[in-house]
Design an enzyme around this catalytic site. Structure first.
Site, mmCIF file in Angstrom:
data_model
loop_
_atom_site.group_PDB
_atom_site.id
_atom_site.type_symbol
_atom_site.label_atom_id
_atom_site.label_comp_id
_atom_site.label_asym_id
_atom_site.label_seq_id
_atom_site.Cartn_x
_atom_site.Cartn_y
_atom_site.Cartn_z
ATOM 1 N N SER A 7 3.176 -0.197 7.686
ATOM 2 C CA SER A 7 2.985 0.721 6.560
ATOM 3 C C SER A 7 3.280 2.142 7.004
ATOM 4 O O SER A 7 2.584 2.684 7.874
ATOM 5 C CB SER A 7 1.547 0.633 6.041
ATOM 6 O OG SER A 7 1.309 1.722 5.174
ATOM 7 N N HIS A 32 6.544 -1.371 4.553
ATOM 8 C CA HIS A 32 5.554 -1.280 3.480
ATOM 9 C C HIS A 32 5.418 0.186 3.067
ATOM 10 O O HIS A 32 5.097 1.045 3.889
ATOM 11 C CB HIS A 32 4.226 -1.838 3.991
ATOM 12 C CG HIS A 32 3.152 -1.957 2.957
ATOM 13 N ND1 HIS A 32 3.062 -3.025 2.096
ATOM 14 C CD2 HIS A 32 2.116 -1.137 2.652
ATOM 15 C CE1 HIS A 32 2.018 -2.862 1.306
ATOM 16 N NE2 HIS A 32 1.419 -1.713 1.620
ATOM 17 N N ASP A 34 3.491 2.779 0.502
ATOM 18 C CA ASP A 34 2.303 2.918 -0.344
ATOM 19 C C ASP A 34 2.451 4.096 -1.293
ATOM 20 O O ASP A 34 2.446 5.247 -0.859
ATOM 21 C CB ASP A 34 1.069 3.152 0.531
ATOM 22 C CG ASP A 34 0.674 1.908 1.296
ATOM 23 O OD1 ASP A 34 0.406 0.884 0.637
ATOM 24 O OD2 ASP A 34 0.636 1.963 2.534
ATOM 25 N N MET A 36 0.735 6.262 -4.176
ATOM 26 C CA MET A 36 -0.603 6.548 -4.725
ATOM 27 C C MET A 36 -0.526 7.725 -5.687
ATOM 28 O O MET A 36 0.142 8.720 -5.389
ATOM 29 C CB MET A 36 -1.568 6.901 -3.597
ATOM 30 C CG MET A 36 -1.644 5.853 -2.517
ATOM 31 S SD MET A 36 -2.779 6.366 -1.232
ATOM 32 C CE MET A 36 -2.606 5.002 -0.080
ATOM 33 N N HIS A 65 4.254 -0.898 -2.604
ATOM 34 C CA HIS A 65 2.903 -1.186 -3.100
ATOM 35 C C HIS A 65 2.478 -0.039 -4.019
ATOM 36 O O HIS A 65 2.205 1.066 -3.553
ATOM 37 C CB HIS A 65 1.970 -1.313 -1.876
ATOM 38 C CG HIS A 65 0.528 -1.509 -2.203
ATOM 39 N ND1 HIS A 65 -0.467 -1.407 -1.247
ATOM 40 C CD2 HIS A 65 -0.109 -1.814 -3.363
ATOM 41 C CE1 HIS A 65 -1.646 -1.638 -1.809
ATOM 42 N NE2 HIS A 65 -1.458 -1.875 -3.092
ATOM 43 N N MET A 67 -0.016 1.854 -6.113
ATOM 44 C CA MET A 67 -1.434 2.089 -6.414
ATOM 45 C C MET A 67 -1.472 3.178 -7.478
ATOM 46 O O MET A 67 -1.882 4.318 -7.213
ATOM 47 C CB MET A 67 -2.175 2.496 -5.138
ATOM 48 C CG MET A 67 -2.450 1.313 -4.230
ATOM 49 S SD MET A 67 -2.799 1.808 -2.535
ATOM 50 C CE MET A 67 -1.137 1.900 -1.918
ATOM 51 N N MET A 136 -6.003 -6.923 -0.960
ATOM 52 C CA MET A 136 -6.498 -5.722 -0.278
ATOM 53 C C MET A 136 -7.696 -6.113 0.580
ATOM 54 O O MET A 136 -8.656 -6.694 0.077
ATOM 55 C CB MET A 136 -6.955 -4.656 -1.278
ATOM 56 C CG MET A 136 -5.863 -3.860 -1.964
ATOM 57 S SD MET A 136 -4.562 -3.215 -0.905
ATOM 58 C CE MET A 136 -5.464 -2.190 0.243
ATOM 59 N N GLY A 143 -5.347 4.908 4.926
ATOM 60 C CA GLY A 143 -5.152 4.103 6.127
ATOM 61 C C GLY A 143 -6.369 4.232 7.026
ATOM 62 O O GLY A 143 -7.243 5.069 6.791
ATOM 63 N N ASP A 174 -3.530 -6.526 3.361
ATOM 64 C CA ASP A 174 -3.305 -5.094 3.602
ATOM 65 C C ASP A 174 -4.629 -4.363 3.846
ATOM 66 O O ASP A 174 -5.475 -4.295 2.959
ATOM 67 C CB ASP A 174 -2.599 -4.529 2.360
ATOM 68 C CG ASP A 174 -2.197 -3.070 2.496
ATOM 69 O OD1 ASP A 174 -2.346 -2.507 3.587
ATOM 70 O OD2 ASP A 174 -1.710 -2.512 1.488
ATOM 71 N N GLY A 175 -4.774 -3.818 5.055
ATOM 72 C CA GLY A 175 -5.902 -2.948 5.349
ATOM 73 C C GLY A 175 -6.712 -3.382 6.553
ATOM 74 O O GLY A 175 -7.229 -4.501 6.576
HETATM 75 C C1 DX5 Z 1 -4.234 1.461 1.851
HETATM 76 C C2 DX5 Z 1 -2.786 1.066 1.923
HETATM 77 C C3 DX5 Z 1 -2.403 0.423 3.196
HETATM 78 C C4 DX5 Z 1 -2.590 1.275 4.425
HETATM 79 C C5 DX5 Z 1 -3.050 0.351 5.502
HETATM 80 O O1 DX5 Z 1 -4.562 1.785 0.557
HETATM 81 O O2 DX5 Z 1 -2.467 0.165 0.880
HETATM 82 O O3 DX5 Z 1 -1.090 -0.120 3.149
HETATM 83 O O4 DX5 Z 1 -1.419 1.948 4.842
HETATM 84 O O5 DX5 Z 1 -3.421 1.089 6.603
HETATM 85 P P1 DX5 Z 1 -4.242 0.462 7.820
HETATM 86 O O6 DX5 Z 1 -3.393 -0.658 8.381
HETATM 87 O O7 DX5 Z 1 -4.378 1.627 8.738
HETATM 88 O O8 DX5 Z 1 -5.537 -0.027 7.273
HETATM 89 ZN ZN ZN Z 2 -0.464 -0.912 0.996
#
Ligand code: DX5
Ligand code: ZN
Length: 215
Positions: A7, A32, A34, A36, A65, A67, A136, A143, A174-175
Site C-alpha cells: 500500500s 494498493h 488508498d 480517502m 481501494h 474509502m 478490513m 496506516g 487490509d490492515g
Molecule cells: C487503511 C488502508 C490500508 C493501509 C494499510 O485504511 O486501507 O490500505 O495503507 O496500512 P498498514 O499495512 O500499515 O496497516
Molecule cells: Zn486499503
C-alpha cells in the site's frame, strides 16, 4: 493463492517514483492505492492525478481501494485513471449491485470491502458477481494500526461461502499485516495481503514483499 499488494499510503511521497520502481522490481502482485475523502473516513489521501501518475510508471496492476461516499459517481474516472481492480465499500453503496455492474462494464475487476463490524453474511446475494472481497482488518483511514483478530474468523467464513457457491472471488485483507498476521490469514483462506507500514517501514522492502509471499 499468496499474493501481495504493497500500500503506497505508507510510501515516501517525496520520492514516490522511486518507491514505485522498487515495487516494479519486487515480487509484488499489485500496487494498493488508498483513496480517502475525509467523509467516509477521518482522513484525506489522494485522488486522480496521483493515481494517473502512478499508472504511468507502474508495471504492476493498480488495486484501487475507494474509502469515499457515493463511489458510483467516480467509477468511470477511476477506471480510466488506471484501476485494474476497483474496490468500493459495502457501507458506502446504497445500490451495490448496480455499482458492481458499472465497474464490470468498464472491464475492471469489481471488489467490495467490508469494515471490521460488517458481517460477511451480507455478501450472500452479491458474491456471485464479485471478483474480489476486501476485508478490513483495521478501521479504515490510517496506516500503521493494530490488526483486529476477529478478521481470521471472517476470512474463514468468507472462504467457506466462496467455496460453497463456487465463486471466483479472491479474498484480500487490509490492515496491520506483518509476518505473524499474514501466516494466520493465508491459513484462514486469504489470497491477497495488503501491507503498508510493514513493507515501507522495513529495512529491505523488496525482501519483505518476497517473504510475505512465502509465508
Ligand atoms: C487503511 C488502508 C490500508 C493501509 C494499510 O485504511 O486501507 O490500505 O495503507 O496500512 P498498514 O499495512 O500499515 O496497516
Ligand atoms: Zn486499503
Amino acid at each position: 493463492m499468496k499474493l501481495v499488494a504493497p500500500s503506497i499510503l505508507s510510501a515516501n511521497f517525496n520520492q514516490l517514483g522511486d518507491d514505485i520502481e522498487m515495487i516494479n522490481r519486487s515480487e509484488a502482485d499489485y500496487i494498493h492505492c488508498d483513496v480517502m475523502d475525509g467523509v467516509f473516513v477521518p482522513n484525506i489521501s489522494f485522488g486522480f492525478p496521483v493515481i494517473q501518475a502512478i499508472n504511468r510508471i507502474s508495471e504492476k496492476p493498480l488495486d484501487v481501494h475507494l474509502m469515499i461516499v457515493n463511489p458510483e459517481k467516480y467509477i468511470q474516472e477511476f477506471c480510466k485513471a488506471g484501476a485494474a481492480i476497483l474496490t468500493v465499500h459495502y457501507e458506502a453503496c446504497i445500490h451495490l449491485h448496480r455499482t458492481i455492474q458499472q465497474i464490470k462494464d468498464m472491464g475492471v475487476m469489481a471488489s467490495v470491502c467490508l469494515n471490521p463490524h460488517t458481517s460477511v453474511a451480507l455478501l450472500d446475494d452479491i458474491i456471485d458477481e464479485l471478483d474480489m472481497v476486501l476485508l478490513m482488518s483495521v478501521n479504515p483511514g490510517f496506516g500503521g494500526q493494530k490488526f483486529i483478530e476477529n478478521t481470521c474468523r471472517k476470512t474463514e467464513m468468507l472462504k467457506e461461502m466462496i467455496l460453497r457457491r463456487n465463486s471466483k472471488a479472491l479474498i484480500e485483507v487490509d490492515g496491520g499485516v506483518n509476518f505473524e498476521v499474514g501466516r494466520k490469514l493465508y491459513q484462514a483462506g486469504a489470497d491477497v495481503l495488503v501491507a503498508g507500514s510493514f513493507v515501507f517501514g522495513a529495512e529491505n522492502p523488496t525482501e519483505t514483499i518476497a517473504a510475505l509471499k512465502r509465508l
